[in-house]
Design an enzyme around this catalytic site. Structure first.
Site, short mmCIF file in Angstrom:
data_model
loop_
_atom_site.label_atom_id
_atom_site.label_comp_id
_atom_site.label_asym_id
_atom_site.label_seq_id
_atom_site.Cartn_x
_atom_site.Cartn_y
_atom_site.Cartn_z
N HIS A 158 -26.39 -0.62 -16.49
CA HIS A 158 -24.97 -0.42 -16.75
C HIS A 158 -24.71 1.07 -16.55
O HIS A 158 -25.56 1.89 -16.91
CB HIS A 158 -24.59 -0.71 -18.21
N GLU A 289 -21.39 -13.46 -14.66
CA GLU A 289 -22.46 -13.89 -15.57
C GLU A 289 -21.87 -14.68 -16.73
O GLU A 289 -21.28 -14.09 -17.65
CB GLU A 289 -23.23 -12.66 -16.08
N GLU A 325 -27.94 -16.64 -17.03
CA GLU A 325 -28.87 -16.13 -18.04
C GLU A 325 -29.29 -17.28 -18.95
O GLU A 325 -28.45 -17.99 -19.50
CB GLU A 325 -28.22 -15.00 -18.84
N HIS A 328 -27.92 -17.44 -22.47
CA HIS A 328 -26.48 -17.76 -22.47
C HIS A 328 -26.29 -19.26 -22.28
O HIS A 328 -25.39 -19.86 -22.85
CB HIS A 328 -25.76 -17.02 -21.34
N ASP A 353 -30.86 -14.00 -15.01
CA ASP A 353 -31.24 -13.07 -16.07
C ASP A 353 -32.28 -13.81 -16.89
O ASP A 353 -31.97 -14.72 -17.67
CB ASP A 353 -30.03 -12.64 -16.91
N ASP A 364 -27.96 -14.65 -29.42
CA ASP A 364 -28.54 -14.22 -28.15
C ASP A 364 -29.72 -13.29 -28.44
O ASP A 364 -29.57 -12.07 -28.44
CB ASP A 364 -27.43 -13.47 -27.39
N ASP A 366 -32.32 -12.77 -26.67
CA ASP A 366 -32.81 -12.09 -25.46
C ASP A 366 -34.33 -11.89 -25.46
O ASP A 366 -34.82 -10.81 -25.11
CB ASP A 366 -32.14 -10.70 -25.32
N ASP A 396 -33.50 -9.43 -18.50
CA ASP A 396 -32.50 -9.06 -19.52
C ASP A 396 -33.08 -9.51 -20.85
O ASP A 396 -32.61 -10.45 -21.49
CB ASP A 396 -31.16 -9.76 -19.21
C1 XUL Z 1 -25.20 -9.64 -22.54
C2 XUL Z 1 -25.78 -9.57 -21.18
C3 XUL Z 1 -25.52 -8.32 -20.42
C4 XUL Z 1 -25.29 -8.54 -18.97
C5 XUL Z 1 -24.89 -7.28 -18.22
O1 XUL Z 1 -25.47 -10.80 -23.21
O2 XUL Z 1 -26.46 -10.47 -20.74
O3 XUL Z 1 -26.58 -7.45 -20.63
O4 XUL Z 1 -26.42 -9.05 -18.34
O5 XUL Z 1 -23.77 -6.69 -18.75
CO CO Z 2 -27.50 -10.73 -18.89
#
Ligand code: XUL
Ligand code: CO
Length: 493
Positions: A158, A289, A325, A328, A353, A364, A366, A396
């Site tokens: 980012h 996304e 992702e 998600h 992702d 989330d 991650d 991610d």
């Molecule tokens: C948030 C997410 C972000 C995007 C990029 O859940 O996945 O990191 O991948 O903005």
């Molecule tokens: Co992401």
């Protein structure tokens, strides 16, 4: 390991930066206080020597970790690949070309273990905790050493996690330019490029009501300017895709929201972004996304199907693909396999992702995707898609709050890469064997008949179908064979 003054090079360099400041204050104190002339002299000399050192960390960031190599499934070395063998050819393509792994800058170099209930737990040895431009440069160097040691070729960022936000948009752009110049230098002579770049349009308070969907036209313009710049720098670095994740593009209350206006604004924003991409000659794929909620309670890019219908409605389907992702997907009540298949059959599977959630935790998390069965299903879709290029697998994914060693950062990526490589090997066997796809095609075999083919091409009306139904009588029911399908999958995982 290179040592300087008895310390590992990297540690010495951080100390130099800190000493620069402490020395200045220390010098004043010592010189002003009534200490012996000899003490004052030593302090003065030390300070001069330190302040002449260049305060840039140029040593190794991971001095105890060398390049990660493939050692095969029987290896017990945590800092080696068991399954990921970059050059190994699977179904006519090298593993590294199927997988195109990418390091996510924000998790690996800005993640600090903090959560809504607790403070940060992790401070990388080179961190001073500041958001200064100097610190941003140090982090970028650490990023490149990490990528090289892992042996991958991509990274994702980012704008605001690689460079600090300034007092104005102009100053933020200047900060970004300084970091991009460094990243470009570090990329020189390597194959390392951004898999994708993106603009952070969710952290700053200005975006609290949304960016492209903010009710304030000034915020809409600010977001556009930020995307414009982020797309330019992604292009400058040779990035292969550009991502839009709408963390604040949604609502907290429908009572104060004009749903149609917000969606229309989002449509015009994405149209303008696609036009700008063409204007600057950026060849990368634009990716949406999907995520259903978090941080807002309802996000407009809820899931793959919702995002596809949005793209269709605003005539953007030819311009955008999706970045799916896995965590998600599960937040939306789907499996990652489901989301990937929805994207694939609609021709918009652009990037993954790679992460996973926790079945006992509702948010989330991650985490790195380590479940081999899930990885096999993910890779089955990727094989059916013919690969992901110019997309790839972006990690991610973050370390758990309790994992605080630099070694953990390597181990997490190695395990994530090995899991997907293992998934690829399994999925290739499953795909080649054909038992599962035969099971699926057998279920639809009746549509291979002349009547079936006519129905599929839309040539048969309801009157004709009724005649068939009267003639054929009650259909015989057949087994769905789910357990057999699971058995076939298991025989390859
Ligand atoms: C948030 C997410 C972000 C995007 C990029 O859940 O996945 O990191 O991948 O903005
Ligand atoms: Co992401």
């Amino acid at each position: 390991m290179e040592k300087v003054a008895g310390f590992p090079r990297a540690m010495h360099d951080t100390m130099t930066i800190k000493l620069g400041v402490t020395c200045f204050l220390g010098c004043l104190l010592i010189l002003v206080a009534t200490v012996s002339a000899e003490d004052a002299l030593i302090a003065d000399m030390t300070c001069r020597a330190e302040s002449f050192e260049k305060p840039i960390w140029e040593g190794e960031f991971f001095p105890n970790i060398s390049s990660i190599k493939y050692e095969g499934p029987s290896s017990r070395n945590p800092l080696a690949y068991r399954w990921y063998n970059a050059e190994e050819v699977i179904l006519g393509k090298k593993m590294k070309d199927w997988l195109r792994f990418s390091v996510a800058f924000w998790h690996s170099f800005r993640g600090d273990g903090g959560d809504p209930f607790g403070s940060p737990t992790r401070v990388w040895p080179w961190e001073d905790g500041s958001d200064s431009l100097e610190m941003a440069k140090i982090r970028m160097r650490a990023n490149f050493e990490f990528i090289k040691k892992l042996g991958v070729e991509y990274w994702c960022f980012h704008d605001r996690d690689i460079a600090p936000e300034g007092a104005s948009l102009q100053e933020s752009n200047q900060n970004l330019d300084a970091i991009i110049a460094l990243a470009k230098k570090l990329q020189e002579g390597t194959n390392i490029r951004p898999l994708w770049g993106t603009a952070q349009l969710f952290k700053h308070p200005r975006y609290m009501h949304g960016a492209a969907t903010s009710p304030d036209v000034k915020v809409y313009a600010y977001a556009a300017a930020q995307v414009k710049k982020a797309m330019e720098v992604t292009h400058e670095l040779g990035g292969e895709n550009y991502v839009f994740w709408g963390g604040r593009e949604g609502y907290q209350s429908l009572l104060n929201t004009d749903l149609k206006k917000e969606l229309d604004h989002m449509g015009t924003f994405f149209k303008a972004a696609a036009a700008y991409k063409k204007k600057i000659g950026f060849q990368g794929t634009l990716l949406l996304e999907p995520k259903p909620q978090e941080p807002t309670k309802h996000q407009y890019d809820w899931d793959a199907a919702t995002s596809i219908s949005f793209l269709q409605k605003y005539d953007l389907l030819g311009e955008y693909k999706l970045n799916i992702e896995c965590n998600h997907a599960t937040l939306a009540g789907h499996s990652c396999f489901h989301e990937l298949e929805v994207a694939r059959i609609n021709g918009v599977l652009g990037n993954i992702d790679a992460n996973t959630g926790d079945s006992q935790t509702g948010w989330d998390t991650d985490q790195f995707l380590t479940n081999v069965e899930e990885a096999t299903l993910v890779m089955l879709t990727v094989i059916k898609n013919g690969g992901l290029a110019p997309g790839g697998f972006n990690f991610d994914a973050k370390l758990r709050r309790e994992s605080i060693d630099v070694e953990d950062l390597f181990i997490a990526h190695i395990l994530g890469m090995d899991s997907l490589a293992r998934g690829l090997i399994n999925a290739a066997k499953l795909y080649t064997d054909g038992t599962l796809s035969d099971l699926v095609s057998n279920r639809y075999a009746s549509f291979d008949s002349t009547v079936g083919a006519d129905i599929e091409s839309g040539m048969v009306d309801f009157d004709t179908l009724e005649k068939y139904a009267f003639g054929w009588g009650e259909p015989t029911i057949t087994s769905g064979k789910q357990e057999l399908a699971e058995m076939i999958l298991h025989s390859y995982t």
